[in-house]
Motif scaffolding. Structure first.
Motif, PDB file in Angstrom:
ATOM      1  N   GLY A   1       0.780  -1.225   0.000  1.00  0.00           N
ATOM      2  CA  GLY A   1       0.000   0.000   0.000  1.00  0.00           C
ATOM      3  C   GLY A   1       0.811   1.274   0.000  1.00  0.00           C
ATOM      4  N   VAL A   2       0.087   2.388   0.184  1.00  0.00           N
ATOM      5  CA  VAL A   2       0.654   3.734   0.203  1.00  0.00           C
ATOM      6  C   VAL A   2       1.103   4.078   1.625  1.00  0.00           C
ATOM      7  N   ILE A   3       2.309   4.627   1.749  1.00  0.00           N
ATOM      8  CA  ILE A   3       2.879   4.930   3.068  1.00  0.00           C
ATOM      9  C   ILE A   3       2.909   6.428   3.342  1.00  0.00           C
TER      10      ILE A   3
ATOM     11  N   PHE B   1       0.887   8.502   5.668  1.00  0.00           N
ATOM     12  CA  PHE B   1      -0.531   8.324   5.353  1.00  0.00           C
ATOM     13  C   PHE B   1      -1.381   8.443   6.611  1.00  0.00           C
ATOM     14  N   LEU B   2      -0.765   8.153   7.770  1.00  0.00           N
ATOM     15  CA  LEU B   2      -1.467   8.325   9.051  1.00  0.00           C
ATOM     16  C   LEU B   2      -1.423   9.802   9.448  1.00  0.00           C
ATOM     17  N   ASN B   3      -1.999  10.623   8.600  1.00  0.00           N
ATOM     18  CA  ASN B   3      -2.053  12.064   8.811  1.00  0.00           C
ATOM     19  C   ASN B   3      -3.413  12.536   8.307  1.00  0.00           C
TER      20      ASN B   3
ATOM     21  N   ASP C   1      -4.855   0.819  10.920  1.00  0.00           N
ATOM     22  CA  ASP C   1      -5.120  -0.087   9.801  1.00  0.00           C
ATOM     23  C   ASP C   1      -6.462   0.193   9.123  1.00  0.00           C
ATOM     24  N   ARG C   2      -6.946   1.436   9.253  1.00  0.00           N
ATOM     25  CA  ARG C   2      -8.249   1.738   8.643  1.00  0.00           C
ATOM     26  C   ARG C   2      -8.244   3.138   8.030  1.00  0.00           C
TER      27      ARG C   2
ATOM     28  N   ASN D   1       0.437  -2.751   7.759  1.00  0.00           N
ATOM     29  CA  ASN D   1       0.494  -2.404   9.176  1.00  0.00           C
ATOM     30  C   ASN D   1       1.488  -1.256   9.337  1.00  0.00           C
ATOM     31  N   HIS D   2       0.990  -0.058   9.553  1.00  0.00           N
ATOM     32  CA  HIS D   2       1.850   1.129   9.590  1.00  0.00           C
ATOM     33  C   HIS D   2       2.685   1.216  10.862  1.00  0.00           C
TER      34      HIS D   2
END
Length: 277
Positions: free
Chosen positions: A144-146, A162-164, A190-191, A247-248
């Protein structure tokens, strides 16, 4: 009398204990073979424990080195596979394995620092301008995209994760479905949420979500996750939960994708936006 009898019993008990201790010492001093075996057993046990600990530490660092080597090799093979796939699609046997004929170059990299516990997370990556990284390069894995590179020095890159909650990417629902903005849900690592999907586009939970290829940052068809539950927004569009493949919180190795044709594409867009004379 009872008091005297108690004192005598205590004296006898102590005397018996002393005699037994003396007997034990005499047995050890007169039986060197037993003593040597006893000492050897203790020594071997201690040596085995020390060797086991040392060997465990050695194995740990050996495995870490092997994992690093395998990760580099894995990235190299991924570049080759992507190159051959693009060459086959374009029917062009001369296509290069690293610089794809869609203009993207793939650069293997390692995350050296990251945050994952805020609403605006980031990544520090060990590749910079000397390695071919430019601002607005994408960061991906095979799952996926990071993130997106926001600043570059000679040897390092700073990427918005991406967790932003302020980062949106263009994503497609299914092989040929609708395209909409995809963003982290701000809670679970993870969502994500896929928004603005018109109601006329049908989908099923479990359908794969891919990068759309409608931007100059990410190549198309990178699997990101699978569709989950959905809800209708303002009676016009679907908002769909996406369960991410990556899994980030367990990230180390990534691939930076730099679009070598981005400037050309943006130049054409600017020309079209200028008023016609």
């Amino acid at each position: 009398m009872p008091k005297e009898r108690s004192v005598v019993q205590n004296i006898l008990t102590v005397a018996v204990f002393i005699l037994l201790e003396v007997a034990a010492v005499l047995m050890l001093s007169h039986n060197n073979q037993i003593q040597r075996l006893w000492i050897a057993r203790i020594s071997h046990g201690f040596m085995a424990k020390v060797w086991g600990t040392t060997q465990g530490v050695s194995n740990y660092f050996s495995l870490k080195r092997q994992n690093d080597e395998l990760a580099v090799e894995n990235n190299r093979l991924q570049e080759l596979v992507r190159g051959y796939e693009m060459a086959m699609k374009a029917a062009d046997p001369s296509a290069k394995p690293v610089l794809m004929d869609n203009g993207f170059e793939y650069i293997p990299a390692t995350i050296i620092k990251s945050s994952a516990n805020t609403q605006h997370n980031y990544l520090i990556i060990d590749k910079g301008s000397e390695d071919g990284v430019v601002r607005n390069s994408g960061v991906i894995t095979e799952k996926g995209v990071i993130g997106i590179v926001d600043a570059v020095s000679s040897h390092y890159s700073y990427a918005i994760s991406f967790l932003n909650t302020e980062l949106f990417i263009s994503a497609r629902l299914g092989e040929s479905g609708a395209v909409g903005p995809l963003a982290w849900d701000g809670m679970s690592s993870d969502r994500a949420i896929l928004k603005e999907i018109p109601l006329q586009f049908k989908f099923e939970p479990g359908d794969t979500v891919y990068t759309s290829g409608y931007s100059t940052i990410f190549p198309p068809d990178i699997p990101i996750g699978v569709a989950g539950e959905s809800k209708i927004i303002n009676g016009a569009t679907n908002e769909i939960e996406v369960n991410l493949f990556q899994n980030h919180k367990a990230l180390k190795y990534v691939t930076i994708v730099a679009n070598r044709r981005a400037a050309e594409i943006e130049s054409i867009e600017q020309q079209e936006e200028q008023p016609k004379k």
